[in-house]
Design a protein around this motif. Structure first.
Motif, mmCIF file in Angstrom:
data_model
loop_
_atom_site.group_PDB
_atom_site.id
_atom_site.type_symbol
_atom_site.label_atom_id
_atom_site.label_comp_id
_atom_site.label_asym_id
_atom_site.label_seq_id
_atom_site.Cartn_x
_atom_site.Cartn_y
_atom_site.Cartn_z
ATOM 1 N N GLY A 59 -15.417 -19.286 4.250
ATOM 2 C CA GLY A 59 -14.250 -20.122 4.510
ATOM 3 C C GLY A 59 -14.061 -21.260 3.535
ATOM 4 N N GLN A 60 -15.022 -21.484 2.634
ATOM 5 C CA GLN A 60 -14.915 -22.563 1.664
ATOM 6 C C GLN A 60 -14.269 -22.054 0.380
ATOM 7 O OE1 GLN A 60 -18.775 -24.277 1.100
ATOM 8 N NE2 GLN A 60 -18.758 -25.339 3.069
ATOM 9 N N GLN A 61 -13.566 -22.946 -0.302
ATOM 10 C CA GLN A 61 -12.890 -22.573 -1.539
ATOM 11 C C GLN A 61 -13.885 -22.442 -2.686
ATOM 12 O OE1 GLN A 61 -9.838 -25.613 -1.979
ATOM 13 N NE2 GLN A 61 -8.307 -24.248 -1.100
ATOM 14 N N GLN A 62 -13.655 -21.417 -3.523
ATOM 15 C CA GLN A 62 -14.522 -21.158 -4.658
ATOM 16 C C GLN A 62 -13.678 -20.917 -5.901
ATOM 17 O OE1 GLN A 62 -16.996 -17.837 -3.654
ATOM 18 N NE2 GLN A 62 -18.165 -18.938 -2.094
ATOM 19 N N VAL A 63 -14.229 -21.250 -7.051
ATOM 20 C CA VAL A 63 -13.580 -21.015 -8.336
ATOM 21 C C VAL A 63 -14.140 -19.734 -8.935
ATOM 22 C CG1 VAL A 63 -13.171 -21.895 -10.670
ATOM 23 C CG2 VAL A 63 -13.221 -23.478 -8.729
ATOM 24 N N PRO A 73 -6.935 -21.624 -17.604
ATOM 25 C CA PRO A 73 -5.882 -20.600 -17.553
ATOM 26 C C PRO A 73 -6.341 -19.285 -16.960
ATOM 27 C CG PRO A 73 -6.656 -20.932 -19.808
ATOM 28 C CD PRO A 73 -7.254 -22.023 -18.978
ATOM 29 N N ASN A 74 -7.647 -19.016 -17.001
ATOM 30 C CA ASN A 74 -8.177 -17.770 -16.459
ATOM 31 C C ASN A 74 -9.108 -18.020 -15.287
ATOM 32 O OD1 ASN A 74 -6.886 -15.992 -18.353
ATOM 33 N ND2 ASN A 74 -8.370 -16.681 -19.884
ATOM 34 N N GLN A 75 -8.818 -19.078 -14.532
ATOM 35 C CA GLN A 75 -9.577 -19.392 -13.338
ATOM 36 C C GLN A 75 -8.642 -19.410 -12.132
ATOM 37 O OE1 GLN A 75 -11.607 -23.130 -14.330
ATOM 38 N NE2 GLN A 75 -13.529 -21.986 -14.445
ATOM 39 N N LYS A 76 -9.221 -19.100 -10.974
ATOM 40 C CA LYS A 76 -8.433 -19.064 -9.752
ATOM 41 C C LYS A 76 -9.264 -19.599 -8.601
ATOM 42 C CE LYS A 76 -5.611 -15.974 -6.879
ATOM 43 N NZ LYS A 76 -5.128 -14.569 -6.699
ATOM 44 N N LEU A 77 -8.626 -20.323 -7.699
ATOM 45 C CA LEU A 77 -9.280 -20.879 -6.521
ATOM 46 C C LEU A 77 -9.051 -19.930 -5.353
ATOM 47 C CD1 LEU A 77 -10.890 -23.480 -5.894
ATOM 48 C CD2 LEU A 77 -8.761 -24.453 -5.002
ATOM 49 N N LEU A 95 -16.619 -25.669 -3.232
ATOM 50 C CA LEU A 95 -16.265 -27.046 -3.533
ATOM 51 C C LEU A 95 -16.488 -27.865 -2.274
ATOM 52 C CD1 LEU A 95 -12.942 -26.357 -5.464
ATOM 53 C CD2 LEU A 95 -15.211 -26.689 -6.401
ATOM 54 N N GLN A 96 -17.561 -28.634 -2.211
ATOM 55 C CA GLN A 96 -17.957 -29.324 -0.999
ATOM 56 C C GLN A 96 -17.469 -30.759 -0.998
ATOM 57 O OE1 GLN A 96 -22.192 -28.815 -0.861
ATOM 58 N NE2 GLN A 96 -22.063 -26.654 -0.306
ATOM 59 N N GLY A 97 -16.176 -30.917 -0.834
ATOM 60 C CA GLY A 97 -15.609 -32.229 -0.624
ATOM 61 C C GLY A 97 -15.323 -33.028 -1.873
ATOM 62 N N PRO A 117 -17.615 -37.294 -10.147
ATOM 63 C CA PRO A 117 -17.855 -36.078 -9.346
ATOM 64 C C PRO A 117 -18.328 -34.927 -10.217
ATOM 65 C CG PRO A 117 -15.493 -36.457 -9.640
ATOM 66 C CD PRO A 117 -16.183 -37.674 -10.155
ATOM 67 N N ALA A 118 -19.214 -34.141 -9.654
ATOM 68 C CA ALA A 118 -19.765 -33.013 -10.410
ATOM 69 C C ALA A 118 -18.717 -31.937 -10.597
ATOM 70 C CB ALA A 118 -20.977 -32.436 -9.663
ATOM 71 N N MET A 119 -18.784 -31.241 -11.728
ATOM 72 C CA MET A 119 -17.868 -30.138 -11.999
ATOM 73 C C MET A 119 -18.237 -28.952 -11.116
ATOM 74 S SD MET A 119 -15.718 -31.094 -14.305
ATOM 75 C CE MET A 119 -15.145 -29.590 -15.077
ATOM 76 N N PRO A 120 -17.222 -28.214 -10.622
ATOM 77 C CA PRO A 120 -17.536 -27.047 -9.803
ATOM 78 C C PRO A 120 -18.240 -25.968 -10.625
ATOM 79 C CG PRO A 120 -15.204 -27.085 -10.367
ATOM 80 C CD PRO A 120 -15.792 -28.381 -10.810
ATOM 81 N N VAL A 121 -19.193 -25.310 -10.000
ATOM 82 C CA VAL A 121 -19.951 -24.253 -10.642
ATOM 83 C C VAL A 121 -19.340 -22.916 -10.275
ATOM 84 C CG1 VAL A 121 -22.244 -23.224 -10.904
ATOM 85 C CG2 VAL A 121 -22.009 -25.687 -10.530
ATOM 86 N N GLN A 122 -19.271 -21.989 -11.233
ATOM 87 C CA GLN A 122 -18.694 -20.678 -10.993
ATOM 88 C C GLN A 122 -19.288 -20.042 -9.744
ATOM 89 O OE1 GLN A 122 -16.403 -18.789 -12.110
ATOM 90 N NE2 GLN A 122 -16.933 -16.870 -11.126
#
Length: 284
Positions: free
Chosen positions: A54-58, A44-48, A34-36, A25-30
Protein backbone atom coordinates in the motif's frame (compact mmCIF):
# COMPACT_ATOMS: atom_id res chain seq x y z
CA UNK A 1 27.28 24.64 28.99
CA UNK A 2 26.46 27.54 26.69
CA UNK A 3 23.11 29.28 26.78
CA UNK A 4 22.31 27.94 23.27
CA UNK A 5 23.07 24.35 24.25
CA UNK A 6 20.92 24.63 27.35
CA UNK A 7 17.95 25.92 25.37
CA UNK A 8 18.23 23.06 22.85
CA UNK A 9 17.91 23.26 19.09
CA UNK A 10 14.57 24.79 18.09
CA UNK A 11 15.15 25.18 14.36
CA UNK A 12 14.79 28.98 14.72
CA UNK A 13 17.60 31.49 14.11
CA UNK A 14 19.33 32.84 17.22
CA UNK A 15 20.21 36.55 17.07
CA UNK A 16 23.81 36.99 16.11
CA UNK A 17 24.36 33.30 15.37
CA UNK A 18 22.98 32.92 11.82
CA UNK A 19 20.49 30.47 10.42
CA UNK A 20 20.65 26.82 11.61
CA UNK A 21 21.35 24.06 9.13
CA UNK A 22 18.16 22.13 8.21
CA UNK A 23 18.06 18.37 7.78
CA UNK A 24 18.03 17.20 4.13
CA UNK A 25 15.49 14.44 3.35
CA UNK A 26 16.98 11.27 1.98
CA UNK A 27 16.52 10.49 -1.71
CA UNK A 28 14.13 7.63 -2.44
CA UNK A 29 15.81 4.33 -3.25
CA UNK A 30 14.69 2.30 -6.27
CA UNK A 31 11.91 -0.06 -5.21
CA UNK A 32 11.85 1.28 -1.62
CA UNK A 33 8.72 2.85 -0.07
CA UNK A 34 8.55 6.58 0.52
CA UNK A 35 8.06 6.74 4.29
CA UNK A 36 6.79 10.22 4.93
CA UNK A 37 9.73 12.16 3.51
CA UNK A 38 9.28 14.71 0.73
CA UNK A 39 9.46 12.92 -2.63
CA UNK A 40 12.26 13.95 -4.95
CA UNK A 41 11.27 14.98 -8.51
CA UNK A 42 10.79 11.94 -10.72
CA UNK A 43 13.04 11.42 -13.69
CA UNK A 44 11.67 11.10 -17.25
CA UNK A 45 11.80 7.30 -17.02
CA UNK A 46 10.57 6.95 -13.45
CA UNK A 47 7.06 6.32 -12.19
CA UNK A 48 5.43 6.39 -8.75
CA UNK A 49 3.30 3.31 -8.07
CA UNK A 50 1.54 1.78 -5.10
CA UNK A 51 3.34 -1.31 -3.84
CA UNK A 52 1.80 -4.52 -2.48
CA UNK A 53 1.96 -3.08 1.05
CA UNK A 54 0.00 0.00 0.00
CA UNK A 55 2.99 2.35 0.15
CA UNK A 56 4.17 4.36 -2.84
CA UNK A 57 7.33 3.21 -4.59
CA UNK A 58 9.52 4.64 -7.35
CA UNK A 59 10.25 2.31 -10.27
CA UNK A 60 12.58 2.77 -13.22
CA UNK A 61 11.11 2.30 -16.70
CA UNK A 62 13.10 1.54 -19.86
CA UNK A 63 13.34 4.46 -22.31
CA UNK A 64 10.71 4.48 -25.06
CA UNK A 65 12.36 3.18 -28.25
CA UNK A 66 12.32 5.48 -31.27
CA UNK A 67 11.39 2.50 -33.45
CA UNK A 68 8.05 0.82 -32.71
CA UNK A 69 9.42 -2.51 -33.92
CA UNK A 70 11.99 -2.30 -31.13
CA UNK A 71 9.14 -1.75 -28.70
CA UNK A 72 7.33 -4.82 -30.04
CA UNK A 73 10.52 -6.83 -29.56
CA UNK A 74 10.89 -5.82 -25.89
CA UNK A 75 7.29 -5.73 -24.65
CA UNK A 76 4.76 -8.49 -24.13
CA UNK A 77 1.61 -6.37 -24.00
CA UNK A 78 0.15 -3.06 -25.14
CA UNK A 79 -2.96 -1.03 -24.33
CA UNK A 80 -5.09 0.76 -26.94
CA UNK A 81 -7.48 3.56 -25.98
CA UNK A 82 -9.94 5.08 -28.45
CA UNK A 83 -10.61 8.80 -28.26
CA UNK A 84 -14.18 9.93 -27.63
CA UNK A 85 -15.67 11.96 -30.50
CA UNK A 86 -18.28 14.40 -29.15
CA UNK A 87 -20.02 14.84 -32.50
CA UNK A 88 -20.50 11.09 -32.83
CA UNK A 89 -21.71 10.74 -29.24
CA UNK A 90 -24.40 13.42 -29.45
CA UNK A 91 -25.84 13.19 -32.98
CA UNK A 92 -24.59 9.82 -34.25
CA UNK A 93 -22.51 11.27 -37.10
CA UNK A 94 -19.82 8.70 -37.87
CA UNK A 95 -16.38 10.30 -37.56
CA UNK A 96 -12.85 9.07 -38.13
CA UNK A 97 -11.57 6.91 -35.30
CA UNK A 98 -8.47 7.95 -33.36
CA UNK A 99 -6.52 5.86 -30.89
CA UNK A 100 -3.63 6.15 -28.44
CA UNK A 101 -1.30 3.16 -28.11
CA UNK A 102 0.34 2.84 -24.68
CA UNK A 103 2.94 0.52 -23.24
CA UNK A 104 2.59 -1.55 -20.09
CA UNK A 105 3.60 1.49 -17.99
CA UNK A 106 0.81 3.67 -19.40
CA UNK A 107 3.08 5.83 -21.59
CA UNK A 108 1.83 6.74 -25.05
CA UNK A 109 4.19 5.18 -27.59
CA UNK A 110 2.19 5.68 -30.80
CA UNK A 111 -0.92 7.27 -32.25
CA UNK A 112 -3.36 5.86 -34.81
CA UNK A 113 -5.77 7.95 -36.91
CA UNK A 114 -8.23 6.56 -39.43
CA UNK A 115 -8.16 7.89 -42.99
CA UNK A 116 -11.44 7.16 -44.80
CA UNK A 117 -14.12 8.69 -47.02
CA UNK A 118 -17.09 10.45 -45.44
CA UNK A 119 -19.57 8.70 -47.74
CA UNK A 120 -18.33 5.25 -46.72
CA UNK A 121 -18.39 6.12 -43.02
CA UNK A 122 -22.06 7.13 -43.18
CA UNK A 123 -23.29 4.48 -45.63
CA UNK A 124 -21.14 1.44 -44.80
CA UNK A 125 -20.57 2.09 -41.09
CA UNK A 126 -18.26 -0.45 -39.51
CA UNK A 127 -17.84 -2.24 -42.89
CA UNK A 128 -16.02 0.74 -44.40
CA UNK A 129 -12.55 0.64 -45.88
CA UNK A 130 -9.78 2.70 -44.32
CA UNK A 131 -6.08 3.35 -44.10
CA UNK A 132 -4.61 3.88 -40.65
CA UNK A 133 -1.00 5.03 -40.14
CA UNK A 134 0.58 4.08 -36.82
CA UNK A 135 2.64 7.17 -35.97
CA UNK A 136 5.41 7.48 -33.39
CA UNK A 137 5.79 10.52 -31.08
CA UNK A 138 8.58 11.81 -33.36
CA UNK A 139 6.17 11.89 -36.32
CA UNK A 140 7.57 8.84 -38.10
CA UNK A 141 5.08 6.29 -39.48
CA UNK A 142 6.03 2.86 -38.15
CA UNK A 143 3.53 0.88 -40.24
CA UNK A 144 0.16 1.34 -41.92
CA UNK A 145 -3.06 -0.67 -41.68
CA UNK A 146 -5.11 -1.04 -44.85
CA UNK A 147 -8.62 -2.48 -44.94
CA UNK A 148 -10.19 -2.95 -48.40
CA UNK A 149 -13.88 -2.24 -48.96
CA UNK A 150 -16.11 -5.31 -48.74
CA UNK A 151 -19.59 -3.88 -48.41
CA UNK A 152 -21.94 -4.74 -51.28
CA UNK A 153 -25.73 -4.92 -50.77
CA UNK A 154 -26.04 -7.62 -53.46
CA UNK A 155 -24.04 -10.11 -51.37
CA UNK A 156 -25.04 -11.95 -48.23
CA UNK A 157 -22.83 -11.53 -45.20
CA UNK A 158 -20.64 -14.65 -45.56
CA UNK A 159 -19.57 -13.44 -49.02
CA UNK A 160 -18.05 -10.38 -47.34
CA UNK A 161 -15.49 -11.91 -45.01
CA UNK A 162 -13.26 -9.06 -43.91
CA UNK A 163 -9.48 -8.69 -44.12
CA UNK A 164 -6.80 -6.24 -43.07
CA UNK A 165 -3.20 -5.86 -44.26
CA UNK A 166 -0.22 -4.39 -42.40
CA UNK A 167 2.32 -2.56 -44.57
CA UNK A 168 5.76 -1.30 -43.64
CA UNK A 169 6.13 2.46 -43.09
CA UNK A 170 3.54 4.53 -44.91
CA UNK A 171 2.80 1.65 -47.27
CA UNK A 172 4.28 3.34 -50.33
CA UNK A 173 6.75 0.51 -50.99
CA UNK A 174 4.02 -2.13 -50.77
CA UNK A 175 6.03 -4.40 -48.45
CA UNK A 176 3.53 -6.40 -46.37
CA UNK A 177 4.35 -7.38 -42.78
CA UNK A 178 1.29 -9.58 -42.35
CA UNK A 179 -2.46 -9.92 -42.85
CA UNK A 180 -5.62 -10.78 -40.91
CA UNK A 181 -8.40 -12.75 -42.62
CA UNK A 182 -11.85 -13.36 -41.19
CA UNK A 183 -12.97 -17.00 -41.40
CA UNK A 184 -16.48 -18.32 -41.93
CA UNK A 185 -18.04 -19.62 -38.71
CA UNK A 186 -21.62 -19.91 -37.47
CA UNK A 187 -21.17 -19.85 -33.71
CA UNK A 188 -17.69 -18.45 -33.03
CA UNK A 189 -15.50 -15.68 -34.43
CA UNK A 190 -12.36 -16.92 -36.18
CA UNK A 191 -9.53 -15.08 -37.92
CA UNK A 192 -6.34 -16.24 -39.63
CA UNK A 193 -3.07 -14.44 -38.85
CA UNK A 194 -0.62 -14.69 -41.76
CA UNK A 195 2.91 -13.40 -42.23
CA UNK A 196 4.09 -11.23 -45.11
CA UNK A 197 4.38 -14.28 -47.38
CA UNK A 198 0.86 -15.47 -46.67
CA UNK A 199 1.88 -18.31 -44.34
CA UNK A 200 -0.51 -19.08 -41.49
CA UNK A 201 1.20 -18.44 -38.13
CA UNK A 202 -1.68 -18.02 -35.63
CA UNK A 203 -5.45 -18.04 -35.44
CA UNK A 204 -7.70 -15.77 -33.37
CA UNK A 205 -10.75 -17.27 -31.68
CA UNK A 206 -13.62 -15.29 -30.17
CA UNK A 207 -15.85 -17.60 -28.09
CA UNK A 208 -19.53 -16.67 -28.27
CA UNK A 209 -19.84 -17.03 -24.49
CA UNK A 210 -17.05 -14.46 -23.94
CA UNK A 211 -17.94 -11.64 -26.36
CA UNK A 212 -15.17 -9.29 -25.16
CA UNK A 213 -12.35 -11.85 -25.34
CA UNK A 214 -10.39 -12.98 -28.40
CA UNK A 215 -7.80 -15.68 -27.85
CA UNK A 216 -4.64 -15.88 -29.95
CA UNK A 217 -4.28 -19.58 -30.73
CA UNK A 218 -1.72 -21.79 -32.42
CA UNK A 219 -2.31 -22.92 -36.01
CA UNK A 220 -4.40 -25.88 -34.86
CA UNK A 221 -6.67 -23.62 -32.82
CA UNK A 222 -6.18 -25.77 -29.71
CA UNK A 223 -3.63 -23.90 -27.57
CA UNK A 224 -4.01 -20.31 -26.36
CA UNK A 225 -0.77 -18.30 -26.73
CA UNK A 226 -1.97 -14.72 -26.26
CA UNK A 227 -5.11 -12.65 -25.96
CA UNK A 228 -6.93 -9.55 -27.22
CA UNK A 229 -9.53 -8.30 -24.76
CA UNK A 230 -11.87 -5.34 -24.54
CA UNK A 231 -12.02 -3.48 -21.24
CA UNK A 232 -15.12 -1.95 -19.67
CA UNK A 233 -15.00 1.81 -20.32
CA UNK A 234 -17.79 2.94 -18.00
CA UNK A 235 -21.57 2.98 -18.39
CA UNK A 236 -21.91 6.35 -20.13
CA UNK A 237 -19.08 5.74 -22.61
CA UNK A 238 -20.29 2.23 -23.44
CA UNK A 239 -23.90 3.35 -23.93
CA UNK A 240 -23.48 6.57 -25.89
CA UNK A 241 -20.18 6.23 -27.77
CA UNK A 242 -18.18 3.73 -29.80
CA UNK A 243 -14.96 4.56 -27.92
CA UNK A 244 -13.33 1.35 -26.69
CA UNK A 245 -10.31 0.25 -24.67
CA UNK A 246 -8.35 -2.89 -25.50
CA UNK A 247 -5.42 -4.89 -24.14
CA UNK A 248 -3.30 -7.21 -26.27
CA UNK A 249 -0.95 -9.85 -24.84
CA UNK A 250 1.39 -11.15 -27.53
CA UNK A 251 2.56 -14.77 -27.88
CA UNK A 252 6.01 -15.11 -26.38
CA UNK A 253 7.56 -16.48 -29.58
CA UNK A 254 6.00 -13.95 -31.98
CA UNK A 255 8.20 -11.68 -34.09
CA UNK A 256 7.85 -7.87 -34.13
CA UNK A 257 6.25 -8.08 -37.60
CA UNK A 258 3.61 -10.54 -36.40
CA UNK A 259 2.98 -8.43 -33.28
CA UNK A 260 2.29 -5.48 -35.59
CA UNK A 261 -0.10 -7.75 -37.50
CA UNK A 262 -1.85 -8.79 -34.28
CA UNK A 263 -2.19 -5.11 -33.44
CA UNK A 264 -3.94 -4.73 -36.79
CA UNK A 265 -6.20 -7.62 -35.81
CA UNK A 266 -7.19 -5.68 -32.68
CA UNK A 267 -8.36 -2.74 -34.79
CA UNK A 268 -10.27 -4.99 -37.22
CA UNK A 269 -12.02 -6.65 -34.26
CA UNK A 270 -12.97 -3.24 -32.88
CA UNK A 271 -14.54 -2.18 -36.17
CA UNK A 272 -16.40 -5.46 -36.72
CA UNK A 273 -17.87 -6.05 -33.27
CA UNK A 274 -17.72 -2.86 -31.21
CA UNK A 275 -17.88 0.08 -33.62
CA UNK A 276 -21.70 0.25 -33.60
CA UNK A 277 -23.11 -0.17 -30.12
CA UNK A 278 -26.51 -1.21 -31.44
CA UNK A 279 -24.85 -4.08 -33.33
CA UNK A 280 -22.30 -5.16 -30.75
CA UNK A 281 -24.32 -8.22 -29.72
CA UNK A 282 -24.01 -9.85 -33.13
CA UNK A 283 -21.11 -12.27 -32.77
CA UNK A 284 -21.91 -14.93 -35.35
Amino acid sequence: MSERAGQGFTGQPVPGQGVPVQAIPAMPVQGQPLQGQAAAPLGPNQKLIKGPDGQQQVIDMPPIPEDLMQLFAMTERLHVKQHIEELEAFIGYETKNKYSIMDMYGRQVAYAAEQSECFERQMCGNWRSFSMPIVLPNGQTAFTLQRPLKCEPSCIWFCLLQELHVLRGNGSDGIRLGSIYQEYSLFQRWFKVCDGNGNLVYRIKGPCCHPWTFRIMDVSGQTELGRISKKWSGFVQELFTDADNFNVVFPADSTPEIRATLMGGLFLIDYLYFENNCESDDFD
